[in-house]
Design an enzyme around this catalytic site. Structure first.
Site, short mmCIF file in Angstrom:
data_model
loop_
_atom_site.label_atom_id
_atom_site.label_comp_id
_atom_site.label_asym_id
_atom_site.label_seq_id
_atom_site.Cartn_x
_atom_site.Cartn_y
_atom_site.Cartn_z
N GLU A 108 -23.25 -2.78 -13.42
CA GLU A 108 -23.25 -4.34 -13.30
C GLU A 108 -24.53 -4.73 -13.43
O GLU A 108 -25.55 -4.59 -12.73
CB GLU A 108 -22.75 -5.00 -12.19
CG GLU A 108 -21.49 -4.62 -11.77
CD GLU A 108 -20.51 -5.21 -12.73
OE1 GLU A 108 -21.05 -6.46 -13.49
OE2 GLU A 108 -19.28 -5.07 -12.80
N GLU A 129 -15.90 -4.94 -11.89
CA GLU A 129 -15.78 -5.25 -10.39
C GLU A 129 -14.72 -6.18 -10.09
O GLU A 129 -14.43 -7.13 -11.20
CB GLU A 129 -17.09 -5.76 -9.86
CG GLU A 129 -17.97 -4.71 -9.71
CD GLU A 129 -19.31 -4.98 -8.81
OE1 GLU A 129 -20.01 -5.94 -8.97
OE2 GLU A 129 -19.44 -3.66 -8.25
P1 NDP Z 1 -33.21 -3.20 -10.10
O1 NDP Z 1 -32.73 -2.76 -11.14
O2 NDP Z 1 -34.54 -3.22 -9.69
O3 NDP Z 1 -32.68 -2.51 -8.74
C1 NDP Z 1 -31.34 -2.38 -8.44
C2 NDP Z 1 -31.31 -1.23 -7.32
O4 NDP Z 1 -31.35 0.07 -7.83
C3 NDP Z 1 -32.16 -1.42 -6.31
O5 NDP Z 1 -31.51 -1.25 -4.96
C4 NDP Z 1 -33.01 -0.42 -6.42
O6 NDP Z 1 -33.84 0.21 -5.32
C5 NDP Z 1 -32.26 0.97 -7.32
N1 NDP Z 1 -32.95 1.78 -8.14
C6 NDP Z 1 -33.98 1.31 -8.88
N2 NDP Z 1 -34.39 2.47 -9.53
C7 NDP Z 1 -33.24 3.28 -9.30
C8 NDP Z 1 -33.01 4.60 -9.95
N3 NDP Z 1 -33.79 5.20 -10.77
N4 NDP Z 1 -31.95 5.11 -9.51
C9 NDP Z 1 -31.27 4.80 -8.55
N5 NDP Z 1 -31.43 3.54 -8.04
C10 NDP Z 1 -32.44 2.87 -8.29
O7 NDP Z 1 -32.56 -4.79 -10.06
P2 NDP Z 1 -33.08 -5.93 -8.88
O8 NDP Z 1 -32.65 -5.51 -7.75
O9 NDP Z 1 -34.54 -6.36 -9.49
O10 NDP Z 1 -32.03 -6.89 -9.37
C11 NDP Z 1 -31.97 -7.79 -10.53
C12 NDP Z 1 -31.28 -7.31 -11.68
O11 NDP Z 1 -30.11 -7.05 -11.28
C13 NDP Z 1 -31.33 -8.30 -12.87
O12 NDP Z 1 -31.43 -7.61 -14.10
C14 NDP Z 1 -30.02 -8.81 -12.72
O13 NDP Z 1 -29.27 -9.34 -13.98
C15 NDP Z 1 -28.91 -7.65 -12.51
N6 NDP Z 1 -27.84 -8.09 -11.62
C16 NDP Z 1 -26.76 -7.74 -12.38
C17 NDP Z 1 -25.58 -8.50 -11.84
C18 NDP Z 1 -24.10 -8.00 -12.44
O14 NDP Z 1 -23.10 -8.04 -11.63
N7 NDP Z 1 -23.89 -7.83 -13.44
C19 NDP Z 1 -25.41 -9.05 -10.47
C20 NDP Z 1 -26.93 -9.42 -9.86
C21 NDP Z 1 -27.85 -8.77 -10.49
P3 NDP Z 1 -34.92 -0.94 -4.80
O15 NDP Z 1 -34.94 -2.26 -5.40
O16 NDP Z 1 -34.86 -0.85 -3.60
O17 NDP Z 1 -36.14 0.09 -5.29
#
Ligand code: NDP
Length: 483
Positions: A245, A456
């Site tokens: 997502e 989802e």
């Molecule tokens: P991130 O991509 O930075 O992080 C998402 C999650 O992935 C966090 O828990 C992060 O850990 C984890 N993560 C980061 N790198 C890795 C990796 N290499 N392997 C496994 N896990 C990893 O997103 P944000 O939290 O900044 O959220 C914003 C983004 O989410 C926006 O682009 C938004 O559009 C998208 N989004 C999409 C939705 C959808 O349903 N399509 C809904 C809501 C948001 P940590 O941050 O703890 O380092």
């Protein structure tokens, strides 16, 4: 200061990983220490999940549904408490957290609680012999959350996964660790067996442990496109199922015959709710050139009324951005926008009394004369709207689709045929006609193109959390196949 532990096997567990601070985005104050999971802690979660899977997957779907239903009722009872934690952890306005975040999670649990006993396979008559299919769980699923809707994301992943008989290890974003832990406590209170919903904390390194581990059958992540690609690549080593997502840069198309007040409502909801930190936001607002002035007049008047302020104030409509890094990113886009487009409103940091350590941004509107601007092409994830004009239906559809994203799209028109024709031609997984960003749990949600894989919610999520077993039953002897 309270330390948030891991939650493994229905117990708080003091992990041995490094711990990190958690902050209130509105004030900058440290609120908690959080234990990050080490590899050893994660292995404990895996062992617990393996045991939990044996118990949970052999329970009847009705019993599983009952526990999910109880969880949803408890979430509703605790709405105010959980919403205020969510407000503190994310910086979003309390009025939103109370109206949406916990309730949407509870709705999802309630929906899949009802669905669990109704899941079934098929019987196939083969003329004497027959076959049947069964929907079986995948095993241990990893849920990885983003920081904008922490408890909602945890519920949207856990509810369908658990309804299908899977167990889940969930990692919230490092920036918003609080409510996933609370959700695990609520599951326990509802009678969830040990090991069915474990929570581990930490950053991307912990996420990588999840995508690398051979015992994890599936990863569902909400996050940025770049992160989704890394997760998919890492998951391919053990051929895990993935649901991605991801981000978006979605269009809202407003035709000449639209109800303009409603179109303004949609544009406001689709750009400034949760201070713009929503994946499906319609940040490219295409308005027919003949109604541009009237639309802008109404839009600006309504936007000026929005109150940016202390998230805990029930009157506040836009709260704080998640942290300084993200604020810098949003302000960078705004300064690029000031160079390349016409700033119509906002464009500044907003000082909020009593929240001096927080990062607030005015709702910002740009009028853009090209689709090639940085602010029109890239996801900003803040309260920044780009308004563009168009002349013809064919032109606007081509321009709306001219993006690597495909999460959502909205169309405003009174012409029913035009509405369905345009939606039919838009490359987006979630489309709205004459509304925007309404996401009840009964309908599938997810992206086309680089906005994601899988869905989802709705019946569709069942496909992504179960696998089909086909059983051939011989009622006649096979006999010697080589005679
Ligand atoms: P991130 O991509 O930075 O992080 C998402 C999650 O992935 C966090 O828990 C992060 O850990 C984890 N993560 C980061 N790198 C890795 C990796 N290499 N392997 C496994 N896990 C990893 O997103 P944000 O939290 O900044 O959220 C914003 C983004 O989410 C926006 O682009 C938004 O559009 C998208 N989004 C999409 C939705 C959808 O349903 N399509 C809904 C809501 C948001 P940590 O941050 O703890 O380092």
């Amino acid at each position: 200061m309270q330390t948030i532990p891991l939650f493994i096997d229905n117990k708080p567990v003091e992990g041995i990983g490094k711990s990190f601070d958690n902050f209130n985005p509105a004030t900058g104050e440290k609120t908690h220490r959080v234990t990050s999971a080490s590899q050893e802690d994660f292995e404990k979660a895996i062992e617990s999940a393996k045991k939990g899977f044996k118990v949970w997957s052999s329970m009847s779907p009705t019993e599983r549904g009952r526990i999910l239903h109880r969880t949803s009722m408890l979430l509703r009872e605790k709405n105010e408490e959980l919403a205020s934690l969510e407000c503190q952890d994310t910086g979003k306005p309390i009025r939103e957290a109370i109206a949406v975040d916990v309730i949407s999670g509870a709705d999802c649990l309630e929906y899949y609680a009802g669905l669990a006993p109704a899941l079934h396979g098929e019987h196939v008559n083969l003329g004497g012999d027959f076959a049947y299919t069964k929907r079986e769980p995948l095993g241990i699923c990893a849920g990885i959350g983003a920081w904008n809707y922490p408890i909602q994301i945890a519920c949207w992943k856990a509810a369908p996964a658990l309804a299908c008989g899977n167990v889940m290890i969930f990692k919230p974003a490092e920036l918003t660790p609080l409510t996933a832990y609370k959700l695990a406590e609520v599951f326990k209170e509802a009678g969830m067996p040990d090991g069915v919903f474990n929570v581990i904390q930490g950053d991307a390194e912990v996420g990588k442990m999840m995508t690398a581990h051979p015992a994890i059958a599936k990863v569902s992540i909400t996050g940025e496109v770049g992160t989704g690609k890394k997760v998919m690549a890492a998951s391919s080593n053990t051929l895990k199922h993935v649901t991605l997502e991801l981000g978006g840069k979605s269009p809202i198309v407003i035709f000449e015959d639209a109800d303009l007040d409603e179109a303004v409502n949609g544009a406001l909801l689709g750009n400034f709710y949760t201070q713009g930190e929503i994946c499906s936001n319609g940040t490219r607002v295409f308005v027919h050139e003949n109604i541009r002035e009237e639309f802008l007049e109404k839009l600006v008047a309504r936007t000026k009324e929005l109150k940016v302020g202390d998230p805990t104030d029930p009157k506040t409509q836009l709260g704080a951005l998640i942290n300084e890094n993200h604020f810098d990113k949003v302000m960078h886009y705004i300064s690029e926008g000031k160079k390349e487009a016409e700033l119509i409103l906002g464009g500044n940091q907003k000082e909020v009394a009593g929240c001096e350590g927080g990062f607030f941004v005015e709702p910002t509107i740009f009028l853009c004369d090209s689709d090639d601007l940085k602010i029109v092409k890239e996801e900003i994830f803040g309260p920044v709207m780009s308004v563009l004009t168009f002349q013809s239906e064919e032109e606007v559809v081509d321009r709306a689709n001219d993006t690597p994203f495909g999460l959502a799209a909205g169309v405003y028109t009174q012409n029913i045929r035009k509405a369905h024709r345009v939606v039919g031609n838009l490359q987006a997984g979630m489309c709205w006609i004459n509304t925007y960003n309404i996401n009840p749990v009964e309908i599938p949600f997810g992206g086309y193109k680089q906005s994601g894989i899988g869905r989802e919610n709705g019946l569709a999520a069942i496909e992504h959390y179960s696998q089909l077993k086909t059983v051939y039953v011989a009622m006649n002897d096979l006999g010697d196949p080589f005679s």
